[in-house]
Design a protein around this motif. Structure first.
Motif, PDB file in Angstrom:
ATOM      1  N   GLU A  44      44.807  33.791  39.429  1.00 14.77           N
ATOM      2  CA  GLU A  44      44.497  33.193  40.725  1.00 14.77           C
ATOM      3  C   GLU A  44      45.374  33.737  41.843  1.00 14.77           C
ATOM      4  N   LEU A  89      38.168  30.119  38.584  1.00 11.02           N
ATOM      5  CA  LEU A  89      38.427  31.231  37.678  1.00 11.02           C
ATOM      6  C   LEU A  89      37.295  31.328  36.673  1.00 11.02           C
ATOM      7  N   PRO A 131      39.451  35.563  39.355  1.00 11.43           N
ATOM      8  CA  PRO A 131      39.188  34.639  40.456  1.00 11.43           C
ATOM      9  C   PRO A 131      37.853  34.890  41.145  1.00 11.43           C
ATOM     10  N   VAL A 174      37.758  28.153  45.349  1.00  7.53           N
ATOM     11  CA  VAL A 174      38.412  29.078  44.415  1.00  7.53           C
ATOM     12  C   VAL A 174      38.271  28.559  42.987  1.00  7.53           C
TER      13      VAL A 174
END
Length: 471
Positions: free
Chosen positions: A284, A258, A264, A256
């Motif tokens: 997020e 950004l 995201p 994950v």
């Protein structure tokens, strides 16, 4: 709605027909409670509220084409009269849903319900016709109205379910029995009414208790990262599917990150494969929402690549929820003013910090309602978090709760003009207009009752230098 005769509707809701010359006449239009939404063939539901009585509009809606009025008393025009209009509306929704046989997906949670519902709808409608809750109409009136908007072509019905006490969700599931139930999280929204997170978990878990067993296709989709939600697996006979960033989740996210804009990006893993997602939404916190939507879509037969494409192209369908708009002068306004609770407030602040890297950030915040004895501590904590995230300017708007926000920031080390408490929305607008400069990012967020969307609108309305209506 599917076409039903007035006589059949009267039988379903246990009502009496009044001033109806032809009981075989069909309701072919939508079921509505707002007289402005009446179309030819509609059924108008007359609620008697504190300020407005729908019965007063009976003649006007029939003149506009309504087939009849669902009412609690005779109104001099075609009507089906029942003892309890709300109960009758629910009974009609239950009848229509059972008759359609549509796959019903229900979801609940303390935060993120509406955003997740919008994501689920945007993913599923790529597969088949889908009807879903508009906005946040998730109560005992809004839910049946949504269900009644389904037609014979509808394959998926996605319903958001809210609760303000034990038994509320159980009642909603009786009106519209789901096959798939999704619980997002258990937070502190409405904790003042429930009394504690355990009580909130008890209420939210009523959804999975209502699901059919495994052999009948029931599926409970639960957040693996929330212990109170994960524990709900013991309360259902449905098959359990876990989503989250946990390695034990059936549907999970890896890597994950950004983007520079704060959107995201992650690798989506499902039991049928993996694919990359980069979302158009900001923050997020939308990763968890996207995983929940992906779990629903996987259960309904979509591939990982189909889901990832849909999630990457999905936008915000409901107003005032992380609406990001850039003014001609480069100021970015983030209107997240529809509602607020501690979880969503923290998520919004983190999104602001991510979006504002290298830019000056403003958090224009108001009170979070219905927190009971936790109110002071929660507002203080949000003020402190704004400082820890290096938000450039905190503007706390309103009365006592806003002062707690500002005090939390001050005690965390916000000195000088880094945080300020102003009395109302107009004062906030005046301050912002005098101090904003190109490139700034402004987040506006509070509980719905505060009405801070007026601040965001004033900032966006570059041609309007007049006053904004403060609430």
């Amino acid at each position: 709605m599917i076409a039903l005769s007035l006589a059949e509707i009267a039988e379903v809701v246990g009502g009496q027909t009044h001033d109806i010359p032809d009981p075989s006449a069909l309701v072919t239009g939508p079921v509505v409670r707002d007289s402005r939404e009446v179309e030819p063939g509609s059924l108008f539901v007359a609620f008697a509220g504190e300020r407005v009585d729908g019965h007063d509009f009976a003649a006007a809606v029939v003149e506009a084409g309504a087939a009849a009025v669902l009412a609690s008393r005779p109104v001099g025009v075609p009507a089906i009269v029942v003892p309890d209009v709300q109960a009758a509306l629910g009974a009609l929704a239950r009848h229509v849903v059972r008759r359609l046989g549509t796959t019903l997906v229900a979801l609940t949670g303390s935060a993120g319900k509406t955003s997740t519902k919008d994501l689920i709808a945007q993913v599923l409608r790529r597969k088949a016709p889908t009807v879903f809750t508009p906005g946040s109409l998730n109560n005992e009136i809004g839910l049946p109205l949504t269900a009644l908007s389904a037609t014979e072509e509808t394959r998926f019905l996605v319903l958001e379910m809210g609760a303000r006490g034990i038994g509320h969700i159980r009642y909603l599931t009786e009106l519209t029995p789901p096959r798939i139930g999704l619980v997002l999280n258990v937070g502190t929204a409405h904790i003042g009414e429930f009394g504690g997170r355990e009580q909130i978990a008890q209420a939210k878990g009523e959804l999975v208790e209502a699901l059919p067993p495994v052999e009948d296709g029931g599926a409970a989709i639960l957040n693996a990262d929330d212990p109170l939600v994960r524990a709900m697996a013991s309360r259902t006979k449905a098959r359990v599917i876990l989503f989250g960033e946990s390695g034990e989740a059936d549907v999970r996210a890896e890597n994950v990150t950004l983007t520079e804009a704060g959107q995201p990006s992650f690798r989506l893993h499902t039991p049928s494969g993996a694919s990359d997602v980069t979302m158009r939404l900001y923050g997020e916190h939308h990763v968890s929402n996207a995983l929940a939507a992906a779990a629903v879509a996987h259960e309904l037969g979509m591939s990982a690549s189909e889901i990832a494409t849909a999630l990457s192209e999905a936008g915000s369908l409901s107003r005032w929820r992380m609406e990001v708009t850039e003014r001609p002068d480069g100021v970015t306004v983030v209107n997240d003013a529809y509602n607020a609770n501690p979880e969503s407030m923290r998520a919004a602040l983190r999104a602001l910090a991510a979006m504002g890297k290298g830019r000056r950030t403003w958090a224009v915040l108001g009170k979070m309602a219905e927190l009971g004895d936790e109110s002071l501590a929660e507002h203080d904590a949000v003020g402190r978090l704004a400082v820890r995230l290096n938000v450039g300017k905190l503007v706390a708007v309103g009365g006592r709760e806003a002062s707690w926000l500002q005090l939390g920031a001050y005690n965390e080390g916000s000195w000088g003009e880094e945080s300020v408490h102003v009395s109302d929305a107009q004062a906030a607008v005046d301050l912002l207009r005098s101090q904003l400069r190109p490139g700034d990012v402004v987040l506006v967020k509070a509980s719905r009752s505060v009405g801070l969307e007026s601040v965001a609108q004033a900032l966006l309305d570059s041609g309007n230098e007049g006053e904004v209506a403060a609430r």
